[in-house]
Design a protein around this motif. Structure first.
Motif, PDB file in Angstrom:
ATOM      1  N   ALA A 156       0.835  -1.208   0.000  1.00  0.00           N
ATOM      2  CA  ALA A 156       0.000   0.000   0.000  1.00  0.00           C
ATOM      3  C   ALA A 156       0.863   1.248   0.000  1.00  0.00           C
ATOM      4  O   ALA A 156       0.550   2.237  -0.685  1.00  0.00           O
ATOM      5  N   SER A 157       1.962   1.235   0.765  1.00  0.00           N
ATOM      6  CA  SER A 157       2.837   2.401   0.805  1.00  0.00           C
ATOM      7  C   SER A 157       3.523   2.628  -0.531  1.00  0.00           C
ATOM      8  O   SER A 157       3.924   3.756  -0.851  1.00  0.00           O
ATOM      9  N   ALA A 158       3.654   1.573  -1.336  1.00  0.00           N
ATOM     10  CA  ALA A 158       4.241   1.694  -2.663  1.00  0.00           C
ATOM     11  C   ALA A 158       3.194   2.048  -3.715  1.00  0.00           C
ATOM     12  O   ALA A 158       3.518   2.158  -4.899  1.00  0.00           O
ATOM     13  N   VAL A 160       0.447   0.238  -4.489  1.00  0.00           N
ATOM     14  CA  VAL A 160      -0.158  -0.929  -5.150  1.00  0.00           C
ATOM     15  C   VAL A 160      -1.389  -1.348  -4.355  1.00  0.00           C
ATOM     16  O   VAL A 160      -1.266  -1.753  -3.194  1.00  0.00           O
ATOM     17  N   PRO A 161      -2.588  -1.271  -4.935  1.00  0.00           N
ATOM     18  CA  PRO A 161      -3.801  -1.591  -4.177  1.00  0.00           C
ATOM     19  C   PRO A 161      -3.944  -3.087  -3.932  1.00  0.00           C
ATOM     20  O   PRO A 161      -3.513  -3.912  -4.740  1.00  0.00           O
ATOM     21  N   ALA A 162      -4.542  -3.411  -2.793  1.00  0.00           N
ATOM     22  CA  ALA A 162      -4.825  -4.800  -2.456  1.00  0.00           C
ATOM     23  C   ALA A 162      -6.221  -5.162  -2.937  1.00  0.00           C
ATOM     24  O   ALA A 162      -7.186  -4.452  -2.654  1.00  0.00           O
ATOM     25  N   GLN A 163      -6.336  -6.263  -3.649  1.00  0.00           N
ATOM     26  CA  GLN A 163      -7.626  -6.728  -4.161  1.00  0.00           C
ATOM     27  C   GLN A 163      -7.913  -8.114  -3.587  1.00  0.00           C
ATOM     28  O   GLN A 163      -7.338  -9.103  -4.047  1.00  0.00           O
ATOM     29  N   ASP A 177       0.845  -5.351  -9.282  1.00  0.00           N
ATOM     30  CA  ASP A 177       2.111  -4.621  -9.230  1.00  0.00           C
ATOM     31  C   ASP A 177       2.711  -4.517 -10.633  1.00  0.00           C
ATOM     32  O   ASP A 177       2.888  -5.537 -11.313  1.00  0.00           O
ATOM     33  N   PRO A 178       3.061  -3.307 -11.089  1.00  0.00           N
ATOM     34  CA  PRO A 178       3.682  -3.169 -12.420  1.00  0.00           C
ATOM     35  C   PRO A 178       5.001  -3.930 -12.534  1.00  0.00           C
ATOM     36  O   PRO A 178       5.417  -4.300 -13.637  1.00  0.00           O
ATOM     37  N   ASP A 179       5.678  -4.157 -11.415  1.00  0.00           N
ATOM     38  CA  ASP A 179       6.926  -4.915 -11.437  1.00  0.00           C
ATOM     39  C   ASP A 179       6.688  -6.415 -11.456  1.00  0.00           C
ATOM     40  O   ASP A 179       7.647  -7.199 -11.413  1.00  0.00           O
ATOM     41  N   GLY A 180       5.445  -6.837 -11.526  1.00  0.00           N
ATOM     42  CA  GLY A 180       5.082  -8.242 -11.558  1.00  0.00           C
ATOM     43  C   GLY A 180       3.866  -8.492 -10.708  1.00  0.00           C
ATOM     44  O   GLY A 180       3.929  -8.298  -9.492  1.00  0.00           O
ATOM     45  N   PRO A 181       2.734  -8.893 -11.302  1.00  0.00           N
ATOM     46  CA  PRO A 181       1.519  -9.137 -10.511  1.00  0.00           C
ATOM     47  C   PRO A 181       1.744 -10.251  -9.500  1.00  0.00           C
ATOM     48  O   PRO A 181       2.411 -11.250  -9.784  1.00  0.00           O
ATOM     49  N   VAL A 182       1.147 -10.067  -8.298  1.00  0.00           N
ATOM     50  CA  VAL A 182       1.394 -10.974  -7.183  1.00  0.00           C
ATOM     51  C   VAL A 182       0.073 -11.430  -6.567  1.00  0.00           C
ATOM     52  O   VAL A 182      -0.846 -10.627  -6.383  1.00  0.00           O
ATOM     53  N   LEU A 183      -0.013 -12.713  -6.242  1.00  0.00           N
ATOM     54  CA  LEU A 183      -1.113 -13.243  -5.450  1.00  0.00           C
ATOM     55  C   LEU A 183      -0.518 -13.789  -4.159  1.00  0.00           C
ATOM     56  O   LEU A 183       0.369 -14.648  -4.187  1.00  0.00           O
TER      57      LEU A 183
END
Length: 228
Positions: A156-158, A160-163, A177-183
């Motif tokens: 969140a501080s970067a 990147v929203p949490a879904q 994340d633009p640097d690589g989507p994460v689950l």
């Protein structure tokens, strides 16, 4: 007299037929309502992973001494990952890095699995990182959940929203994340994050369902036999 008596009899027969038709319509409506209340035939149900303390399923892996599997291929086999990512067979290899414990946050084990390309026709260039799977085992579910919240705050501080993503009894959050989507998935005292390369081989708009599919394949192996 005979004609006068026929009218009431006909009326009684008419009312009886109406009652039968009304009853049939009501029964049909009840059946239709019951059918419509179930899940759509085209939508698979969300898996319901067993909660802590539940008996292990018959397809669960054999018991182990560690919280996490000792080999990445036990969780997501490198010879199957090309199928999941839409790549040619035999185009992916995996390497593992086992980290040291972190008692301050209750982490007992951590294993990083890097799935990279072997190159070749139809595959990304050799040594391209395709998928990173980071798994951790904690002292208890509270420690696992606490570390997940720390990671969520960092994202969140970067910016990147949490879904949140429904995933049965597990807690799952997707980060575009633009640097690589994460689950990130938390289930009992095990956490797992699945990160795709930012631009290959899966487009960003298709990343979430692919990551969810990977998590569903990995969780039955990652979760300890006790379900805790």
């Amino acid at each position: 007299m005979e004609r006068a008596g026929a009218a009431p009899a006909a009326s009684r027969r008419y009312r009886a037929r109406r009652a039968l038709v009304a009853g049939a319509l009501a029964a049909a409506a009840l059946v239709a309502t019951a059918c419509s209340s179930g899940p759509s035939a085209g939508t698979p149900p969300i898996p319901e992973f067993p909660g802590p303390g539940a008996a292990p399923v018959t397809s669960a892996p054999p018991p182990r001494n560690s919280i996490l599997p000792t080999e990445c291929d036990q969780v997501l086999a490198s010879d199957q990952v090309p199928n999941y990512l839409g790549l040619p067979l035999g185009s992916v290899r995996v390497s593992a890095l086992r980290d040291v414990p972190a008692p301050s946050v209750g982490r007992l084990e951590r294993v990083t699995c890097n799935y990279t390309s072997l190159g070749g026709p139809g595959a990304p260039p050799a040594n391209t990182l395709l998928l990173k799977m980071l798994t951790s085992g904690y002292t208890d579910p509270q420690a696992a959940a606490a570390q997940s919240r720390v990671n969520r705050d960092a994202q969140a501080s970067a910016g990147v929203p949490a879904q949140p993503v429904p995933l049965g009894a597990a807690e799952a959050v997707y980060y575009p994340d633009p640097d690589g989507p994460v689950l990130v998935v938390v289930y009992g005292r095990v956490t797992a994050s699945f990160t795709l390369s930012p631009d290959r081989p899966i487009p960003m708009d298709q990343a979430q369902p692919v990551l969810v599919d990977l998590a569903l394949r990995a969780l039955p192996v990652l979760v300890p036999q006790s379900g805790s």
